[in-house]
Design an enzyme around this catalytic site. Sequence first.
Site, mmCIF file in Angstrom:
data_model
loop_
_atom_site.group_PDB
_atom_site.id
_atom_site.type_symbol
_atom_site.label_atom_id
_atom_site.label_comp_id
_atom_site.label_asym_id
_atom_site.label_seq_id
_atom_site.Cartn_x
_atom_site.Cartn_y
_atom_site.Cartn_z
ATOM 1 N N HIS A 205 8.360 -44.893 -36.211
ATOM 2 C CA HIS A 205 9.267 -44.025 -36.966
ATOM 3 C C HIS A 205 10.185 -43.267 -35.999
ATOM 4 C CE1 HIS A 205 6.710 -43.892 -40.911
ATOM 5 N NE2 HIS A 205 7.145 -45.097 -40.599
ATOM 6 N N GLU B 87 10.679 -40.133 -35.526
ATOM 7 C CA GLU B 87 10.045 -39.010 -34.826
ATOM 8 C C GLU B 87 9.289 -39.510 -33.600
ATOM 9 O OE1 GLU B 87 9.856 -39.807 -38.021
ATOM 10 O OE2 GLU B 87 9.397 -38.093 -39.319
ATOM 11 N N CYS C 215 6.633 -38.263 -42.534
ATOM 12 C CA CYS C 215 5.672 -38.917 -43.440
ATOM 13 C C CYS C 215 4.282 -38.332 -43.229
ATOM 14 C CB CYS C 215 5.651 -40.422 -43.224
ATOM 15 S SG CYS C 215 4.857 -40.916 -41.678
ATOM 16 N N CYS D 296 3.431 -39.156 -39.147
ATOM 17 C CA CYS D 296 4.276 -38.374 -38.233
ATOM 18 C C CYS D 296 3.985 -36.878 -38.359
ATOM 19 C CB CYS D 296 5.747 -38.622 -38.530
ATOM 20 S SG CYS D 296 6.270 -40.269 -38.032
#
Lengths: 336, 336
Positions: free
Chosen positions: B53, B55, B105, B114
């Site tokens: 992701h 992040e 998420c 995350c």
Amino acid sequence: MKINNDFFMNLAINEAWKYQFLTYPNPAVGCVVVKGDSEILAIEAHKEAGMPHAEVNALKAAFLKYHPNDVLKTLNDSFKIHEYLIKNHKGFFNDCKVYVTLEPCNHIGKTPSCANLIKELKPNKVIIGHEDSNNDAKGGIETLKLADIDIELDCLKKEAYELLYPFLKWNSGTFIFYKMAQTLNGSVDGAISANQAKAYVHSLRDKIDLLLIGGNTVRTDKPTLDARYIAGRAPNVMIYSKNKIFDRKIPLFHIPNREVVISDDLFKLLDHKFIMVEGTYTLLDTLKEKLDYILLIVNPKIRKGSNALNDLDIDFEIVHENYIGEEKLVFLKRKS
Amino acid sequence: MKINNDFFMNLAINEAWKYQFLTYPNPAVGCVVVKGDSEILAIEAHKEAGMPHAEVNALKAAFLKYHPNDVLKTLNDSFKIHEYLIKNHKGFFNDCKVYVTLEPCNHIGKTPSCANLIKELKPNKVIIGHEDSNNDAKGGIETLKLADIDIELDCLKKEAYELLYPFLKWNSGTFIFYKMAQTLNGSVDGAISANQAKAYVHSLRDKIDLLLIGGNTVRTDKPTLDARYIAGRAPNVMIYSKNKIFDRKIPLFHIPNREVVISDDLFKLLDHKFIMVEGTYTLLDTLKEKLDYILLIVNPKIRKGSNALNDLDIDFEIVHENYIGEEKLVFLKRKS
């Protein structure tokens, strides 16, 4: 995404483009000040001739980022900002990098020399996009080198050159751009632009040396061609027309301090440095070899209508784009 | 230019747009990590479903900015990066701000949560563009709040929403975009796009659920409609045609593992989540109420030619633009 010199120079270039043309007769220049490796302190540009250069705006903003209530905040005059920073910097810039799209100026004109200011502030490094070939202003790199300041040249040179190009052109001859508005699908019929775009066009009219317009447009639209949206100066006008007879009641003839020439001699354009062409689609084919840019204002809608450019055959490069409200401003440079 | 939360969030949003559509079925998400007030450490995005992701990419890049030779450099798997950072961060992120376009998420899917990673790294602040309404993933804000992490919501919310919009649409129903190429003046005749743009279109074909194309285009152009430029997966095809008879020698019928449906029932589109429409100008008027986007590839040249859109009447909003080489990619959202 890499956070490197190109990244910071790109921020400087984009900031400068916001004021492209509006700095006439000066070049559009942007400057970014970074502390340490990547702490962004300022992203600034030169906004108008006579106002502080990009470097001065950026160095001031950078200093204020750490000293938000400093008296520097109240200073707007270039000479005063220079003087204040030189006196009060206390080594603040010694661990800073200065990114500037154009070689810092070396001469004292309406504003003092940026190269001298930078020399005194002694930043860690100066990263330059493009050298200055202007005889009056060049020499900044030399000045910085003599002061033992680390210099890196040619950072995003091609992009810095495109930013500088209108200046290079009007400085050595004539820069001509054609301003037009269209819908997404190329229709030019009816009212296209919103008021924000109109005000922007008026701010351009306020700057140019000459507005060239076609005789038929004058006869049909009976325009005023002033800069009233921004309370600016109305430009001189050349009406391109073989037939010299016009209804003198048309408003454009009644603007004080404006010259109007009616002529079909395009060589007269070379007497001017910065020319905008409006509303003469039929003239475009004749003019296309002389055209530097098309400044295209695109309204994001699809509408039935005639396509004014359909009979041309020209290749362009998109050198920059901005938004004006919901509309798009596209700077297109003719490929020669 | 102000260097504030909006500035950093904008960097995150622009980075995410580079991968718009390519993250399907995941949303396009961007993330920026800033140390102290304005030291930019990372600008990253989510690139493809199954990959880390935004992040995770950004937190990894930020850590590596200060520890360039750390073994973290060699880790690409999300679980391993999470595990490594949680074990080795040593408070590195405590004076950092994390800007993320979408609520982090909260669930463990193909990649770990995350929100949990951020909770463990304890940054100074998390700035979020748009909340996540996805039932599987939401709850990240709650998790961070419970861990006493300072949170700011709705930073550039409108821009973050536009970035998220295709995801919201394909997640709850069907997202349909029409891909077309034109010259500056709206001509669609002849070959328009360069190879780089063609490769991009193939990377889209590799992701979509269905490619909708008009029967006449199939009969005239005899296309293959695969993703060979990027050695990708050829999408399933629906040919919109009342007349069901086609020359079966047309290459598109001979791609292994592809379904081809010939139909004039547009309701069938609703069985799919992510649809690209190509080359069916005549169908556009019928389709226009169902269309979410036009993805317009503009080649910056003026050419004589027919204007395919001239009979439509649609208003758009430009939600983003990218370059592909010298050409322009414009994401146009239909105004409803």
